[in-house]
Design a protein around this motif. Structure first.
Motif, PDB file in Angstrom:
ATOM      1  N   THR A 274       0.873  -1.241   0.082  1.00  0.00           N
ATOM      2  CA  THR A 274      -0.029   0.003   0.135  1.00  0.00           C
ATOM      3  C   THR A 274       0.840   1.159  -0.004  1.00  0.00           C
ATOM      4  O   THR A 274       2.047   1.162   0.054  1.00  0.00           O
ATOM      5  CB  THR A 274      -0.793   0.008   1.336  1.00  0.00           C
ATOM      6  N   HIS A 275       0.225   2.228  -0.134  1.00  0.00           N
ATOM      7  CA  HIS A 275       0.992   3.682  -0.075  1.00  0.00           C
ATOM      8  C   HIS A 275       1.957   3.958   1.239  1.00  0.00           C
ATOM      9  O   HIS A 275       3.013   3.947   0.883  1.00  0.00           O
ATOM     10  CB  HIS A 275      -0.161   4.962  -0.193  1.00  0.00           C
ATOM     11  N   PRO A 276       1.413   3.782   2.398  1.00  0.00           N
ATOM     12  CA  PRO A 276       2.258   3.765   3.576  1.00  0.00           C
ATOM     13  C   PRO A 276       3.270   2.977   3.643  1.00  0.00           C
ATOM     14  O   PRO A 276       4.247   2.919   4.304  1.00  0.00           O
ATOM     15  CB  PRO A 276       1.330   4.188   4.817  1.00  0.00           C
ATOM     16  N   TRP A 277       2.906   1.684   3.129  1.00  0.00           N
ATOM     17  CA  TRP A 277       3.904   0.354   3.411  1.00  0.00           C
ATOM     18  C   TRP A 277       5.077   0.779   2.859  1.00  0.00           C
ATOM     19  O   TRP A 277       5.978   0.203   3.288  1.00  0.00           O
ATOM     20  CB  TRP A 277       2.913  -0.723   2.774  1.00  0.00           C
ATOM     21  N   ASN A 278       5.292   1.579   1.815  1.00  0.00           N
ATOM     22  CA  ASN A 278       6.632   1.962   1.194  1.00  0.00           C
ATOM     23  C   ASN A 278       7.535   2.130   2.209  1.00  0.00           C
ATOM     24  O   ASN A 278       8.760   1.959   2.082  1.00  0.00           O
ATOM     25  CB  ASN A 278       6.406   2.854   0.180  1.00  0.00           C
ATOM     26  N   HIS A 279       6.997   2.988   3.364  1.00  0.00           N
ATOM     27  CA  HIS A 279       8.136   3.238   4.368  1.00  0.00           C
ATOM     28  C   HIS A 279       8.529   2.263   5.175  1.00  0.00           C
ATOM     29  O   HIS A 279       9.598   2.505   5.794  1.00  0.00           O
ATOM     30  CB  HIS A 279       7.131   4.459   5.306  1.00  0.00           C
ATOM     31  N   PHE A 280       7.918   1.270   5.143  1.00  0.00           N
ATOM     32  CA  PHE A 280       8.274   0.196   6.331  1.00  0.00           C
ATOM     33  C   PHE A 280       8.286  -1.239   5.607  1.00  0.00           C
ATOM     34  O   PHE A 280       7.673  -2.225   6.103  1.00  0.00           O
ATOM     35  CB  PHE A 280       7.046   0.149   7.438  1.00  0.00           C
ATOM     36  N   SER A 281       9.005  -1.310   4.253  1.00  0.00           N
ATOM     37  CA  SER A 281       9.268  -2.345   3.692  1.00  0.00           C
ATOM     38  C   SER A 281      10.747  -2.543   3.199  1.00  0.00           C
ATOM     39  O   SER A 281      11.442  -1.868   2.679  1.00  0.00           O
ATOM     40  CB  SER A 281       8.357  -2.098   2.424  1.00  0.00           C
ATOM     41  N   LYS A 282      10.885  -3.988   3.507  1.00  0.00           N
ATOM     42  CA  LYS A 282      12.344  -4.203   3.141  1.00  0.00           C
ATOM     43  C   LYS A 282      12.554  -4.359   1.793  1.00  0.00           C
ATOM     44  O   LYS A 282      13.322  -4.295   1.139  1.00  0.00           O
ATOM     45  CB  LYS A 282      12.647  -5.802   3.713  1.00  0.00           C
ATOM     46  N   GLU A 283      11.218  -4.774   1.019  1.00  0.00           N
ATOM     47  CA  GLU A 283      11.387  -5.179  -0.382  1.00  0.00           C
ATOM     48  C   GLU A 283      11.682  -3.803  -1.226  1.00  0.00           C
ATOM     49  O   GLU A 283      12.478  -3.532  -1.984  1.00  0.00           O
ATOM     50  CB  GLU A 283      10.083  -5.515  -0.998  1.00  0.00           C
ATOM     51  N   THR A 285      12.897  -0.834   0.154  1.00  0.00           N
ATOM     52  CA  THR A 285      14.145  -0.394   0.400  1.00  0.00           C
ATOM     53  C   THR A 285      15.165  -1.151  -0.275  1.00  0.00           C
ATOM     54  O   THR A 285      16.221  -0.532  -0.532  1.00  0.00           O
ATOM     55  CB  THR A 285      14.644  -0.510   1.998  1.00  0.00           C
ATOM     56  N   GLY A 286      14.876  -2.632  -0.534  1.00  0.00           N
ATOM     57  CA  GLY A 286      15.882  -3.198  -1.229  1.00  0.00           C
ATOM     58  C   GLY A 286      16.026  -2.785  -2.499  1.00  0.00           C
ATOM     59  O   GLY A 286      16.800  -2.612  -3.295  1.00  0.00           O
ATOM     60  N   ASP A 287      14.949  -2.507  -3.185  1.00  0.00           N
ATOM     61  CA  ASP A 287      14.661  -1.801  -4.677  1.00  0.00           C
ATOM     62  C   ASP A 287      15.402  -0.506  -4.857  1.00  0.00           C
ATOM     63  O   ASP A 287      16.295  -0.515  -5.670  1.00  0.00           O
ATOM     64  CB  ASP A 287      13.330  -1.693  -4.990  1.00  0.00           C
ATOM     65  N   ALA A 288      15.353   0.121  -3.765  1.00  0.00           N
ATOM     66  CA  ALA A 288      16.139   1.386  -3.564  1.00  0.00           C
ATOM     67  C   ALA A 288      17.763   1.450  -3.507  1.00  0.00           C
ATOM     68  O   ALA A 288      18.353   1.967  -4.341  1.00  0.00           O
ATOM     69  CB  ALA A 288      15.760   2.226  -2.568  1.00  0.00           C
ATOM     70  N   ILE A 289      18.198   0.340  -2.869  1.00  0.00           N
ATOM     71  CA  ILE A 289      19.475  -0.060  -2.673  1.00  0.00           C
ATOM     72  C   ILE A 289      20.164  -0.534  -3.919  1.00  0.00           C
ATOM     73  O   ILE A 289      21.113  -0.118  -4.634  1.00  0.00           O
ATOM     74  CB  ILE A 289      19.677  -0.956  -1.569  1.00  0.00           C
ATOM     75  N   GLY A 290      19.247  -1.105  -4.609  1.00  0.00           N
ATOM     76  CA  GLY A 290      19.604  -2.050  -5.870  1.00  0.00           C
ATOM     77  C   GLY A 290      20.017  -0.629  -6.657  1.00  0.00           C
ATOM     78  O   GLY A 290      20.669  -0.832  -7.828  1.00  0.00           O
ATOM     79  N   PHE A 291      18.827   0.234  -6.729  1.00  0.00           N
ATOM     80  CA  PHE A 291      18.875   1.240  -7.794  1.00  0.00           C
ATOM     81  C   PHE A 291      19.963   2.105  -7.804  1.00  0.00           C
ATOM     82  O   PHE A 291      20.481   2.557  -8.731  1.00  0.00           O
ATOM     83  CB  PHE A 291      17.326   2.210  -7.745  1.00  0.00           C
TER      84      PHE A 291
END
Length: 672
Positions: A274-283, A285-291
């Motif tokens: 969901t929208h707020p879930w983005n803040h509390f997500s390892k997935e 965050t992992g996408d951001a790290i890989g990016f």
């Protein structure tokens, strides 16, 4: 003496939780001390921006690639903890930015439409500042090695920053923004600035650009659903015209796949969030790290590329321990204050328990009342918060019916010289029905963001709370005059009978307790640079204008906490409700219906792909943060009523603490 020892033990436990949680959170936040974290302020053409600056060891000697990450509507820079911690420990400089009129930042620009004032230039103004700092890396041509990222409105700000940067590049030949990654935002609001999809896609130029588009996002990524007014559905952004256009219109586009477009690269990630879930997500965050690993692969001598493992969640867990300690603190502080001469006056004669219903009819009536007062706040939350036309029309019609019926009963009782109970009860209901109708007709005025009431998300919460309070009072009065007064119930049974000294002492105790609690918060912020939070529930430091806003909103919220508290207490005053059962009923009164609202809303969304209320985006997210706050308020209300014998201490402390928590953690426009 035993009575004194118990609050001391509670106080020590709460302080230990705050200290241990904050110290641990600080260690995870600073990556064991390898990253210097401090709050900075800087002036811009549009006001003053603030943020938490994460500077890795050695950045002053050797400039580093830099990330500017920001939050969405309602939040603050701390909501970017995951990216800030993960990227700073990998060697990046990170600025977790408060956008204008959020957190510690203030916008002094003109605000004819406040919503379009805070985000369009926030990120790019921060880029201008960060680009000039010696610890921010530039390439040999003077281009900035700066990544911009934002969630929701922060995503719009990040995308608009890229557009502005590309326009500046056309004149200066220098790009200050190297790459961009947005979360929870499409082009919906950017188009309101006059930009087309083609304009935006062209502006990305040779950069690596990415989007995190949650499949269950309540707001974005499905223009057709948004256009139909029912955006809370499952999404597939890569399958939309906009998503495909961002990726360069490839055949059969795939989420997570990188596409080359106009000399740059584009990628869309689609987590089941969901929208707020983005803040509390390892997935996510992992996408951001890989990016960022892709974007800054050529700078692996300065930053760590390819390093796995995430530690941001441990900071969240530690902050949660401190959060528990913070809320635990207020009870023992108030009990200890009550040992002092003046503050002893908070105690009144314990409320006399009312007789339990004896007949099946009276038992059924009370059960139905409990169900009603639990469900009403949720059933009409979307109407009162968002102005749903159908729901508001129904509420006004019911209000008019109550006005007519109570007026008829009152006039008839005068003509027939009926009992005083009938006259008084019907008159009170008539007055409250008129008040309710006036409130319902004044929704636009209450929801409007003004220089006096400048918190656009707090205004509808206040409006909802006042309407709930009026209805609760009407129900309580009806129940009293129809059933309880004949059984001997008086004002003393409701915990509202108190002298001026008791009320004054209760207010003073609440003020002093709140000052102590928030004083500890500021001390923790100064010492550890962390606050108390878990996901969207946060207690953070504030500025002077937040305190001024507290003084404006507190009287209105007091009406809610006082009336709802009284309603709960009167139904849980007997010995039957001692212990956990009484607290359970209290919590049910405060949040039972709202919890069911969330279960219905998101249960259907995850099971069927369409939410229970598909047109309710923001209001359902607001409820997520409202439920835990009101659960704590219910516990405060119940405990302090049992201890003091009245509703005043609980109502005052709930008003001060919960109102400040709400105001400091959301948008507050201060200068128009």
């Amino acid at each position: 003496m035993n009575r004194f020892k118990k609050p001391v033990v509670w106080l020590v436990i709460s302080l230990v939780l705050i200290l241990i949680g904050s110290a641990a959170a600080s260690q995870f936040n600073s990556s064991g001390g390898d990253v210097d974290v401090k709050r900075i302020y800087f002036d811009t053409p549009r006001g003053e921006l603030s943020g938490l600056l994460y500077k890795p060891e050695g950045a002053d000697q050797q400039p580093r690639p830099t990330l500017i990450a920001t939050h969405g509507y309602l939040n603050s820079g701390e909501m970017q903890d995951a990216q800030a911690i993960e990227m700073s420990k990998r060697g990046y400089v990170v600025l977790a930015l408060d956008q204008y009129d959020h957190g510690h930042s203030t916008g002094t620009m003109e605000k004819p439409v406040p919503f379009f004032s805070f985000w369009p230039h926030a990120i790019y103004d921060a880029v201008q500042y960060m680009y000039d700092q010696e610890y921010v890396l530039k390439d040999e041509s003077g281009n900035g090695l700066i990544a911009v990222s934002g969630h929701s409105m922060g995503g719009f700000s990040s995308t608009h920053a890229v557009v502005l940067d590309e326009a500046d590049f056309a004149e200066s030949g220098v790009r200050k923004i190297f790459t961009s990654l947005t979360m929870g935002s499409d082009y919906q609001w950017l188009k309101m600035l006059g930009l087309s999809e083609e304009d935006i896609n062209k502006a990305y130029g040779p950069r690596l650009s990415g989007k995190v588009a949650g499949q269950y996002d309540e707001f974005f990524f499905d223009a057709a659903a948004a256009g139909a007014g029912k955006p809370v559905v499952k999404k597939n952004y890569v399958g939309t015209e906009e998503g495909q256009g961002f990726l360069g219109n490839p055949e059969n586009p795939e989420a997570g796949k990188v596409y080359e477009v106009d000399g740059g690269k584009r990628v869309i990630y689609q987590p089941n969030e969901t929208h707020p879930w983005n803040h509390f997500s390892k997935e996510s965050t992992g996408d951001a790290i890989g990016f960022y690993d892709m974007a800054f692969a050529d700078y692996n001598d300065l930053v760590k590329v390819g390093e796995t493992g995430q530690s941001w969640m441990f900071k969240e867990y530690a902050s949660f321990i401190a959060l528990i300690g913070f809320f635990m603190l207020f009870i023992p502080v108030i009990l200890l204050l009550a040992k002092l001469p003046f503050f002893k006056s908070i105690y009144t004669t314990k409320t006399i328990p009312m007789n339990e219903p004896k007949t099946e009819a009276s038992k059924l009536m009370r059960f139905l009342l409990i169900v009603f007062v639990s469900l009403f706040p949720a059933l009409f939350f979307s109407s009162l918060y968002g102005g749903d036309v159908t729901g508001m029309r129904l509420l006004r019609q019911v209000s008019m019916i109550f006005i007519a019926l109570s007026a008829i009963v009152y006039i008839y009782s005068l003509m027939k010289n009926n009992s005083k109970n009938t006259k008084t009860g019907s008159l009170l209901v008539l007055v409250l029905s008129v008040v309710q109708y006036v409130l319902l007709r004044s929704q636009e005025k209450f929801l409007e963001t003004t220089p006096f009431f400048g918190a656009p998300t707090v205004n509808p919460i206040v409006y909802w709370a006042l309407n709930v309070a009026v209805v609760m009072l009407m129900v309580t009065i009806c129940y009293h005059y129809v059933a309880k007064k004949s059984e001997g119930a008086t004002v003393a049974n409701y915990g509202v009978k108190a002298n001026v000294k008791t009320i004054a002492a209760s207010l003073a105790a609440a003020i002093l307790a709140a000052a102590i609690g928030f004083g500890i918060l500021f001390a923790v912020d100064a010492l550890f640079k962390v606050d108390f939070r878990l996901w969207t529930v946060a207690v953070k430091t504030f500025e002077v204008h937040h305190f001024i806003a507290l003084l404006k909103y507190a009287p209105l919220f007091f009406v809610y906490y006082f009336i709802v508290g009284m309603s709960v207490n009167v139904n849980t005053a007997g010995e039957k409700y001692d212990g956990i059962k009484g607290y359970a009923i209290s919590i049910l009164h405060f949040v039972g219906g709202l919890a069911l609202y969330l279960i219905y809303q998101y249960g259907l969304l995850f099971i069927t792909g369409t939410a229970g209320y598909p047109g309710e985006s923001l209001s359902s997210i607001i409820v997520i943060g409202l439920v835990p706050i009101l659960m704590i308020a219910a516990i405060f209300n119940r405990y302090l009523f049992k201890v003091t014998g009245n509703v005043y201490v609980g109502a005052f402390i709930n008003t001060l603490v919960m109102t400040m928590v709400t105001i400091a953690n959301t948008t507050l426009y201060t200068i128009f």
